[in-house]
Design a protein around this motif. Structure first.
Motif, PDB file in Angstrom:
ATOM      1  N   LEU A   3      27.011 -75.522 -14.706  1.00 52.17           N
ATOM      2  CA  LEU A   3      26.947 -74.110 -14.368  1.00 52.17           C
ATOM      3  C   LEU A   3      28.284 -73.451 -14.664  1.00 52.17           C
ATOM      4  CD1 LEU A   3      25.107 -73.961 -10.911  1.00 52.17           C
ATOM      5  CD2 LEU A   3      24.188 -73.377 -13.161  1.00 52.17           C
ATOM      6  N   SER A   4      28.230 -72.327 -15.357  1.00 55.90           N
ATOM      7  CA  SER A   4      29.401 -71.495 -15.556  1.00 55.90           C
ATOM      8  C   SER A   4      29.261 -70.292 -14.632  1.00 55.90           C
ATOM      9  CB  SER A   4      29.513 -71.048 -17.013  1.00 55.90           C
ATOM     10  OG  SER A   4      30.659 -70.233 -17.198  1.00 55.90           O
ATOM     11  N   ILE A   5      30.248 -70.079 -13.768  1.00 53.09           N
ATOM     12  CA  ILE A   5      30.156 -69.054 -12.738  1.00 53.09           C
ATOM     13  C   ILE A   5      31.251 -68.017 -12.960  1.00 53.09           C
ATOM     14  CG2 ILE A   5      30.189 -68.625 -10.243  1.00 53.09           C
ATOM     15  CD1 ILE A   5      29.521 -71.706 -10.010  1.00 53.09           C
ATOM     16  N   LEU A   6      30.842 -66.765 -13.123  1.00 55.37           N
ATOM     17  CA  LEU A   6      31.790 -65.670 -13.318  1.00 55.37           C
ATOM     18  C   LEU A   6      32.356 -65.234 -11.974  1.00 55.37           C
ATOM     19  CD1 LEU A   6      29.653 -63.533 -15.813  1.00 55.37           C
ATOM     20  CD2 LEU A   6      31.481 -65.149 -16.372  1.00 55.37           C
ATOM     21  N   LEU A   7      33.655 -64.930 -11.966  1.00 55.89           N
ATOM     22  CA  LEU A   7      34.338 -64.530 -10.735  1.00 55.89           C
ATOM     23  C   LEU A   7      34.968 -63.152 -10.921  1.00 55.89           C
ATOM     24  CD1 LEU A   7      36.259 -67.865 -10.037  1.00 55.89           C
ATOM     25  CD2 LEU A   7      33.970 -67.239  -9.239  1.00 55.89           C
ATOM     26  N   PHE A   8      35.057 -62.392  -9.822  1.00 49.62           N
ATOM     27  CA  PHE A   8      35.618 -61.054  -9.890  1.00 49.62           C
ATOM     28  C   PHE A   8      36.479 -60.777  -8.663  1.00 49.62           C
ATOM     29  CE2 PHE A   8      31.647 -61.043 -12.233  1.00 49.62           C
ATOM     30  CZ  PHE A   8      32.014 -60.445 -13.430  1.00 49.62           C
ATOM     31  N   GLY A  16      42.275 -68.093  -8.857  1.00 49.82           N
ATOM     32  CA  GLY A  16      43.253 -68.074  -9.944  1.00 49.82           C
ATOM     33  C   GLY A  16      42.666 -68.090 -11.330  1.00 49.82           C
ATOM     34  N   GLN A  17      41.386 -67.760 -11.462  1.00 51.60           N
ATOM     35  CA  GLN A  17      40.758 -67.701 -12.776  1.00 51.60           C
ATOM     36  C   GLN A  17      39.515 -66.831 -12.707  1.00 51.60           C
ATOM     37  OE1 GLN A  17      40.707 -72.022 -12.440  1.00 51.60           O
ATOM     38  NE2 GLN A  17      38.538 -71.996 -13.034  1.00 51.60           N
TER      39      GLN A  17
END
Length: 243
Positions: A3-8, A16-17
């Motif tokens: 799973l690739s999870i986008l963060l905001f 930190g990313q």
């Protein structure tokens, strides 16, 4: 399953990313994923628990299963964030829905252009709401604002607002333009234009649009003060876009 999870906003800052990848050996629900993320990143656990998960740009209840290939994003309600970075090309780029009614980007907004999208020969009322950066909030002076967004989902949810307006007030048209990046004092951050055959519907739809935008559109703003700064969710509480 990878799973690739986008963060905001706050989650991205504390971890930190802007995205993370997890290898999961079995199917998980939204609540399962949040628990795993909170355990993996204890420095951000409180914010993770108060955030929502979006799957393929739709807010997802806790029981929903996450499948391989889903686009997953963690949507925080308020607080925190990274300094936004964007290239010279992105500063000029405007992202819009296919019909052109809903747009978001780093360029200055044109009230006239947004209003022109909804003016028609059969509508006798056109109303434009303009949101600008306020300098003073009580005794605290804002120097400028910084806006960040989950752009594809922001466009999708703006269109949802337009669809809801047309359902509630048939025939009423809506257009929304939102600014990203740095917005100085008295500059425009959002323009909402609505038109309708009669003025009462235009007033009601305009109010509905800005309140709904604060509730469901994934946009965050950073208030820059003379003595500090803080990222805040564009939503106003109680925040529950799943309702």
């Amino acid at each position: 399953m990878k799973l690739s999870i986008l963060l905001f906003a706050g989650v991205a800052e504390r971890i930190g990313q802007a995205s993370i990848e997890l290898n999961i050996d079995h199917a998980v629900t939204v609540n399962d994923l949040k628990m795993q993320l909170a355990e993996a990143y204890p420095e951000a656990s409180s914010l993770i628990h108060s955030s929502l998960i979006a799957i393929n740009m739709d807010y997802a209840p806790g029981h929903v299963m996450i499948n391989d290939g889903d686009e997953v994003a963690l949507i925080p309600p308020v607080s925190g964030g990274e300094e936004p970075t964007h290239s010279a090309d992105s500063v000029q780029q405007i992202h819009s829905t296919d019909d052109g009614l809903y747009s978001i980007g780093y360029a200055s907004l044109s009230v006239e252009e947004t209003s022109a999208k909804v003016i028609t020969a059969n509508h006798g009322a056109t109303l434009t709401f303009i949101g600008t950066t306020r300098e003073m909030t009580g005794d605290q002076r804002t120097v400028h604002l910084e806006y960040e967004a989950y752009i594809p989902m922001a466009l999708s949810t703006m269109k949802t607002i337009g669809d809801e307006i047309n359902e509630k007030w048939p025939g009423t048209q809506c257009a929304i333009s939102h600014r990203l990046g740095k917005v100085d004092i008295a500059e425009t951050s959002v323009v909402i234009a609505v038109s309708s055959p009669h003025r009462a519907n235009a007033y009601e739809a305009s109010r509905y649009a800005i309140e709904r935008l604060k509730q469901i559109v994934p946009i965050w703003k950073k208030e820059i003060w003379e003595d500090g700064s803080e990222w805040k969710g564009h939503q106003t509480g109680p925040w529950d876009p799943l309702k």
